[in-house]
Design an enzyme around this catalytic site. Structure first.
Site: not given
Ligand code: NI
Length: 500
Positions: A313, A454
């Site tokens: 992400d 992430h």
């Molecule tokens: Ni996010």
């Protein structure tokens, strides 16, 4: 199926070391003796829209490579071939003991192809690093009119025809190839000759015999490991059964046994006759329609093999390209929930990820909490982001993930995508600790998992090679979110945490 396959591997291993001679193209195949039966194969270039997917990895002495065809107009067939290979890989990886050198090579070639019938031969070579190498092959067939995938048994009119074929193959191996009965693969030999139905061929009814797909699969399961499953048609119009586990007389290649065209016809089902007609066809163009399907073609059935969707992400970021390199080492596919604002800054990185088979999905423009927005605001934010993604990659996103995993009734109602959450949270954004990230990702992942990372944090990207290795060792396949749910029908505005 994987378990059965490994049983067969052990049987083939008893044939000792087998050299691997897979032809790269055309119909030159197998037997070394002059006039040896030749298995007919089809040039892939005849098939309109055919794509070839290659996956490979080579890490620490472990080499895996698979090459499989994708026929856009025959999606179930493409899926069957890919998934059959994936099952074999999972079986190979989970059966592997130790970390020594080993290799697994899988390829597929077409045996027949016209607008009515497809047939493919899947060949596997395994080498566990010791003295034992083995090769095996199986076949899959496709009834294009019905969209049905079929096993080898579907070629035969009934069980008696299969018994008669086994007896004939055992006889030819013995009398013409000089392979003693007690040296023949399990399922042939003297037992097959003795079990031959008397006058099966002469007594066979003359009309075509329809065999239902379910019955053919049931029979194939019963006959799992049969030496006849590597069956195709010869250049002279009869059945050809090949034995990748049985070297040729000079010790190389493989044995093949041909059954005369006249003797073959009474053995075949109605589908077998259509396959025979396809094999005899001189038509060098095959068009199953739907060849220009846009968007990614997913061909792995994650109901049959352990799959995991790694998701990243908030990028793209400065570490994303290094991550792409690491994923490429395993031919692993991932899903990137990107921010539209970041895509605008680094469109090339996103374009590269898409080109390499990763899924680029919607994570809003600049990470606003969607629950603080009006319905109209949610829709506008997602649309703006989608536009940036499409501009960078040429394709619109297919799924979305709300920032902070936060959604409410209003945001769901105005989200025109399946809403993808996760079941494994590495908490990488908080702990920034490579060891903890590896531990969570490897211990909590189960088949069907969606793992949250992430790629804007270096410790996360540092963790990925170890995560890939550990999950790969356990037989996992790394797929995009869309592929993970392939065939299950993702619904817009519905929340998903994993594939159950
Ligand atoms: Ni996010």
């Amino acid at each position: 199926m994987a378990v059965h396959l490994s049983t067969r591997i052990r049987r083939l291993l008893s044939a000792g070391i087998v050299l691997w001679l897979l032809p790269t193209s055309g119909c030159a195949f197998g037997g070394s003796a002059e006039g040896a039966p030749r298995l007919r194969t089809v040039e892939p270039t005849w098939i309109d829209g055919l794509k070839v997917q290659e996956r490979s990895m080579d890490e620490d002495g472990l080499r895996i490579s698979t090459v499989h065809p994708v026929v856009p107009g025959a999606r179930p067939f493409s899926t069957e071939i890919h998934t059959t290979m994936a099952e074999e890989q999972t079986a190979f990886m989970t059966a592997r003991d130790g970390k020594g050198a080993a290799s697994l090579e899988q390829k597929a070639e077409f045996l027949v192809a016209n607008d009515d019938v497809l047939g493919a031969r899947i060949t596997t070579r395994r080498d566990n690093g010791g003295s034992e190498a083995s090769a095996s092959a199986t076949t899959r067939w496709y009834d294009a009119a019905r969209g049905e995938v079929l096993p080898w048994t579907a070629l035969f009119r009934d069980r008696d025809a299969i018994r008669a074929t086994a007896a004939e193959v055992a006889r030819v191996l013995h009398e013409e190839e000089g392979v003693e009965f007690d040296e023949q693969p399990e399922g042939l030999g003297q037992a097959a000759v003795s079990a031959a139905p008397s006058d099966a061929v002469e007594d066979a009814p003359s009309g075509p015999v329809e065999v239902a797909a379910d019955d053919a699969w049931k029979l194939a399961a019963e006959l799992e490991g049969s030496p006849l499953e590597d069956v195709g048609f010869g250049t002279s119009g009869g059945l050809v059964v090949s034995f990748p586990g049985l070297p040729g007389e000079d010790g190389g290649g493989e044995r093949s046994v041909a059954i005369d065209a006249d003797a073959t016809r009474p053995l075949l089902s109605a589908f077998g006759e259509r396959a025979l007609a396809a094999a005899a066809s001189e038509d060098k163009t095959v068009d199953l329609g739907d060849a220009r399907t846009s968007g990614p073609i997913t061909t792995l059935d994650c109901a049959r093999v352990p799959c995991v969707a790694l998701t990243f992400d908030d990028g793209p970021g400065e570490h994303t390209e290094r991550l792409l390199d690491d994923l490429a080492d395993y031919s692993a596919k991932a899903t990137f929930y990107v921010l539209g604002s970041m895509v605008e800054e680094a469109p090339d990185v996103v374009a590269r990820a898409a080109r390499e088979g990763h899924e680029i999905a919607n994570h809003t423009w600049k990470h606003d909490d969607l629950t603080a927005k009006s319905g109209k605001g949610v829709a506008a934010d997602l649309a703006r982001t989608a536009k940036a993604i499409e501009k960078a990659t040429g394709a619109p996103p297919r799924t979305m993930r709300p920032p902070y995993g936060a959604y409410d009734d209003t945001s769901l109602k105005h989200t025109d995508y399946p809403v993808i959450m996760w079941d494994v949270d590495t908490r990488d954004w908080m702990n920034r600790d490579t060891r903890k990230i590896v531990k969570t990702a490897t211990t909590e992942t189960a088949p069907g998992s969606i793992v949250l990372f992430h790629d804007i944090h270096a410790p996360t990207v540092d963790a990925i090679p170890t995560v890939l290795r550990a999950l790969h060792d356990r037989g996992f396949h790394f797929v995009t979110v869309t592929e993970l749910f392939g065939g299950t029908g993702l619904e817009p505005g519905t929340v998903y945490q994993r594939r159950d």
